[in-house]
Motif scaffolding. Sequence first.
Motif, PDB file in Angstrom:
ATOM      1  N   LEU A  68       2.681  15.051   0.503  1.00 48.35           N
ATOM      2  CA  LEU A  68       3.023  16.136  -0.760  1.00 48.35           C
ATOM      3  C   LEU A  68       3.038  17.423   0.106  1.00 48.35           C
ATOM      4  CD1 LEU A  68       3.551  16.303  -3.826  1.00 48.35           C
ATOM      5  CD2 LEU A  68       1.315  16.546  -3.824  1.00 48.35           C
ATOM      6  N   PRO A  69       4.178  18.102   0.190  1.00 45.73           N
ATOM      7  CA  PRO A  69       4.219  19.283   1.025  1.00 45.73           C
ATOM      8  C   PRO A  69       3.506  20.554   0.093  1.00 45.73           C
ATOM      9  CG  PRO A  69       6.481  18.798   0.040  1.00 45.73           C
ATOM     10  CD  PRO A  69       5.520  17.637  -0.265  1.00 45.73           C
ATOM     11  N   PHE A  70       3.105  21.463   0.794  1.00 45.30           N
ATOM     12  CA  PHE A  70       2.651  22.745   0.347  1.00 45.30           C
ATOM     13  C   PHE A  70       3.572  23.210  -0.522  1.00 45.30           C
ATOM     14  CE2 PHE A  70      -0.087  23.251   4.263  1.00 45.30           C
ATOM     15  CZ  PHE A  70      -1.388  22.734   3.539  1.00 45.30           C
ATOM     16  N   SER A  71       4.988  23.129  -0.316  1.00 48.69           N
ATOM     17  CA  SER A  71       6.054  23.597  -0.978  1.00 48.69           C
ATOM     18  C   SER A  71       6.228  23.086  -2.417  1.00 48.69           C
ATOM     19  CB  SER A  71       7.233  23.553  -0.327  1.00 48.69           C
ATOM     20  OG  SER A  71       7.642  22.197  -0.030  1.00 48.69           O
ATOM     21  N   ALA A  72       5.760  21.898  -2.603  1.00 50.81           N
ATOM     22  CA  ALA A  72       5.752  21.364  -4.152  1.00 50.81           C
ATOM     23  C   ALA A  72       4.946  22.051  -5.080  1.00 50.81           C
ATOM     24  CB  ALA A  72       5.094  19.900  -4.171  1.00 50.81           C
ATOM     25  N   GLY A  73       4.000  22.937  -4.616  1.00 48.50           N
ATOM     26  CA  GLY A  73       3.489  23.913  -5.469  1.00 48.50           C
ATOM     27  C   GLY A  73       2.490  23.198  -6.525  1.00 48.50           C
ATOM     28  N   ALA A  74       2.464  23.518  -7.905  1.00 51.40           N
ATOM     29  CA  ALA A  74       1.790  22.812  -8.901  1.00 51.40           C
ATOM     30  C   ALA A  74       2.364  21.295  -8.984  1.00 51.40           C
ATOM     31  CB  ALA A  74       1.818  23.462 -10.267  1.00 51.40           C
ATOM     32  N   HIS A  75       1.372  20.540  -8.967  1.00 55.66           N
ATOM     33  CA  HIS A  75       1.709  18.970  -9.137  1.00 55.66           C
ATOM     34  C   HIS A  75       0.723  18.258 -10.053  1.00 55.66           C
ATOM     35  CE1 HIS A  75      -1.630  18.045  -6.448  1.00 55.66           C
ATOM     36  NE2 HIS A  75      -1.171  19.020  -5.642  1.00 55.66           N
ATOM     37  N   PRO A  76       1.108  17.081 -10.428  1.00 56.76           N
ATOM     38  CA  PRO A  76       0.059  16.187 -11.252  1.00 56.76           C
ATOM     39  C   PRO A  76      -1.070  15.659 -10.777  1.00 56.76           C
ATOM     40  CG  PRO A  76       2.374  15.399 -11.526  1.00 56.76           C
ATOM     41  CD  PRO A  76       2.336  16.326 -10.238  1.00 56.76           C
ATOM     42  N   GLY A  77      -1.473  15.957  -9.398  1.00 54.08           N
ATOM     43  CA  GLY A  77      -2.722  15.695  -8.570  1.00 54.08           C
ATOM     44  C   GLY A  77      -3.668  16.865  -8.593  1.00 54.08           C
ATOM     45  N   ASP A  99      11.134  11.683   6.035  1.00 53.22           N
ATOM     46  CA  ASP A  99      10.676  13.202   5.991  1.00 53.22           C
ATOM     47  C   ASP A  99       9.008  13.316   6.177  1.00 53.22           C
ATOM     48  OD1 ASP A  99      13.382  13.712   5.951  1.00 53.22           O
ATOM     49  OD2 ASP A  99      13.308  14.350   3.777  1.00 53.22           O
ATOM     50  N   SER A 100       8.375  12.489   5.513  1.00 51.37           N
ATOM     51  CA  SER A 100       7.190  12.512   5.825  1.00 51.37           C
ATOM     52  C   SER A 100       6.706  12.248   7.110  1.00 51.37           C
ATOM     53  CB  SER A 100       6.190  11.396   4.860  1.00 51.37           C
ATOM     54  OG  SER A 100       6.591  11.935   3.454  1.00 51.37           O
ATOM     55  N   ALA A 101       7.031  11.393   7.619  1.00 57.36           N
ATOM     56  CA  ALA A 101       6.696  10.867   9.071  1.00 57.36           C
ATOM     57  C   ALA A 101       7.379  12.003  10.029  1.00 57.36           C
ATOM     58  CB  ALA A 101       7.558   9.713   9.691  1.00 57.36           C
ATOM     59  N   GLU A 102       8.363  12.847   9.746  1.00 56.06           N
ATOM     60  CA  GLU A 102       8.925  13.902  10.548  1.00 56.06           C
ATOM     61  C   GLU A 102       7.730  15.067  10.319  1.00 56.06           C
ATOM     62  OE1 GLU A 102      11.218  13.944  12.855  1.00 56.06           O
ATOM     63  OE2 GLU A 102      11.275  11.962  12.543  1.00 56.06           O
ATOM     64  N   LEU A 103       7.338  15.313   9.304  1.00 53.51           N
ATOM     65  CA  LEU A 103       6.360  16.336   9.112  1.00 53.51           C
ATOM     66  C   LEU A 103       5.068  16.172   9.875  1.00 53.51           C
ATOM     67  CD1 LEU A 103       5.335  19.111   7.854  1.00 53.51           C
ATOM     68  CD2 LEU A 103       4.953  17.771   5.842  1.00 53.51           C
ATOM     69  N   PHE A 129       0.836  -1.213   0.042  1.00 49.80           N
ATOM     70  CA  PHE A 129      -0.029  -0.133   0.006  1.00 49.80           C
ATOM     71  C   PHE A 129       0.691   1.373   0.061  1.00 49.80           C
ATOM     72  CE2 PHE A 129      -2.457   3.217   2.028  1.00 49.80           C
ATOM     73  CZ  PHE A 129      -3.664   3.077   1.639  1.00 49.80           C
ATOM     74  N   TRP A 130       0.844   2.098  -1.008  1.00 49.79           N
ATOM     75  CA  TRP A 130       1.442   3.421  -0.905  1.00 49.79           C
ATOM     76  C   TRP A 130       0.193   4.551  -0.923  1.00 49.79           C
ATOM     77  CZ3 TRP A 130       6.260   4.418  -0.904  1.00 49.79           C
ATOM     78  CH2 TRP A 130       7.321   3.437  -1.365  1.00 49.79           C
ATOM     79  N   ALA A 131       0.385   5.389   0.136  1.00 48.00           N
ATOM     80  CA  ALA A 131      -0.412   6.606   0.122  1.00 48.00           C
ATOM     81  C   ALA A 131       0.215   7.724  -0.061  1.00 48.00           C
ATOM     82  CB  ALA A 131      -1.074   6.546   1.446  1.00 48.00           C
ATOM     83  N   VAL A 132      -0.161   8.789  -0.936  1.00 50.67           N
ATOM     84  CA  VAL A 132       0.469  10.042  -1.092  1.00 50.67           C
ATOM     85  C   VAL A 132      -0.421  11.058  -0.535  1.00 50.67           C
ATOM     86  CG1 VAL A 132       1.632  11.862  -2.430  1.00 50.67           C
ATOM     87  CG2 VAL A 132       2.033   9.559  -2.762  1.00 50.67           C
ATOM     88  N   LEU A 133      -0.537  11.698   0.875  1.00 53.93           N
ATOM     89  CA  LEU A 133      -1.460  12.681   1.070  1.00 53.93           C
ATOM     90  C   LEU A 133      -0.938  14.108   1.005  1.00 53.93           C
ATOM     91  CD1 LEU A 133      -1.856  10.969   4.748  1.00 53.93           C
ATOM     92  CD2 LEU A 133      -3.137  10.602   2.624  1.00 53.93           C
ATOM     93  N   SER A 134      -1.776  15.006   0.581  1.00 55.13           N
ATOM     94  CA  SER A 134      -1.432  16.258   0.453  1.00 55.13           C
ATOM     95  C   SER A 134      -1.221  16.745   1.933  1.00 55.13           C
ATOM     96  CB  SER A 134      -2.644  17.226  -0.239  1.00 55.13           C
ATOM     97  OG  SER A 134      -2.399  18.461   0.210  1.00 55.13           O
ATOM     98  N   GLU A 135      -0.391  17.840   2.005  1.00 58.24           N
ATOM     99  CA  GLU A 135      -0.101  18.110   3.676  1.00 58.24           C
ATOM    100  C   GLU A 135      -1.521  18.902   4.023  1.00 58.24           C
ATOM    101  OE1 GLU A 135       2.737  21.483   5.667  1.00 58.24           O
ATOM    102  OE2 GLU A 135       3.283  21.025   3.775  1.00 58.24           O
ATOM    103  N   ALA A 136      -2.245  19.247   3.018  1.00 64.21           N
ATOM    104  CA  ALA A 136      -3.541  19.815   3.472  1.00 64.21           C
ATOM    105  C   ALA A 136      -4.009  18.875   4.655  1.00 64.21           C
ATOM    106  CB  ALA A 136      -4.160  20.280   2.489  1.00 64.21           C
ATOM    107  N   ALA A 137      -4.154  17.636   4.340  1.00 63.70           N
ATOM    108  CA  ALA A 137      -4.840  16.479   5.188  1.00 63.70           C
ATOM    109  C   ALA A 137      -4.430  16.583   6.562  1.00 63.70           C
ATOM    110  CB  ALA A 137      -4.467  15.222   4.612  1.00 63.70           C
ATOM    111  N   LEU A 138      -3.131  17.034   6.771  1.00 60.06           N
ATOM    112  CA  LEU A 138      -2.653  17.114   7.919  1.00 60.06           C
ATOM    113  C   LEU A 138      -3.163  18.455   8.766  1.00 60.06           C
ATOM    114  CD1 LEU A 138       1.111  16.417   7.281  1.00 60.06           C
ATOM    115  CD2 LEU A 138      -0.745  14.660   7.603  1.00 60.06           C
TER     116      LEU A 138
END
Length: 275
Positions: free
Chosen positions: A195-204, A257-261, A155-164
Motif C-alpha cells: 500500500l503506497p504512501f500515495s494512497a493517502g487516507a485508507h480503510p486500514g 508493481d509491489s515487487a518492483e517497489l 496467503f494475502w499480505a498487504v504491507l504499508s510502504e512504511a514497512a519497507l
Amino acid sequence: MTNINALDPGASPLDYYGYELRRHREAAGLTLKQLGGILNYTGSLVGQIETARKVPTPEFSERVDAALGTDGLFSRLVELVLRSRLPAWFQQVAELEMRATEICSFQTHMVLGLLQTQGYAQAVLGALDRSDLEDRTAVRLARQRVFEKGEPPVFWAVLSEAALHLEIGGPEVMREQLAHLLSFESNPRLNIQVLPFSAGAHPGLQGSFDVYRFSTDPTIVYTEGYGSGHPTANPDTVRECSLRYDHLRAAALSLTDSAELIRRVMEDRYGDAVA
C-alpha cells in the motif's frame, strides 16, 4: 530449572521432548558427545535440550529422527514444543494459522511474523527484551512451516510502504528481508501487495488486522494490542473487516508493481539489487 536426574515428562511439552530424547539416546547406547557428533551439534547442546534448558529446532529434530530411527517422533513433538513456547495469548493465533485455508493480513509498519527472516525477527523481538532471544526467534520462525503443509493456506499480505522504510536491524538485515519478500514472486499461494504512501487516507488507518478463513468454520478476525490478542467471529466485525481488506487490496499496488517497489527500495535505500 529441570534437574538433570529427575526429568518430569508431564511438566511440559519441552520436558517430554527432553525425556524422550534421553530415553532413545540411552537405548541406542550413545553418550551426549557421541550423539552430538552424529547430529553435527555439540554434546552440550544435546544435554541442554535433554534437560529442557534449550528449545529444539525442526532441523535438530529431523536429524535426531534419522540418527535414532525414531520414525518422525521428534519432528512431530517439536511442533508441540514450539507452539507451547509461544506467549499464552498468542497460541490461539498459531492454531488459526495452521487450520486456515486462507489468511489475509494487513500490516501498518513492519513485515509480519510469517514473512520475517531470522535477522529481522531477532531485531523485532529483541527491541526491548533480549532474554532467550535465540529460542524466541526460533519459535517465531517455526510458524512459517505452515507454508510447507501438503495443502498450505492461500496467503494475502498487504504491507504499508512504511514497512519497507522502517530500518529494523540495520541495512544488511533489511536487504535480506526485502529479498525474502521478493522470493515469493512466483508463488501463486503467497501474495504480497504494498500500500503506497500515495494512497493517502485508507480503510486500514485504525491499525493492523488479520482475517482467517476456514473450509467449514466461521471466519475469524484478529487484532492485537500490547501483550494481548483479540480474535472474534462476530459476523458484523467480520463483514466490516472483510470489506476493509477488499478496499485495501484495491488501493494497494498490483503484485507486479509491489515487487518492483520492494526491489527499488532495496536498491536505493539499502544498496543492494536482486536480479
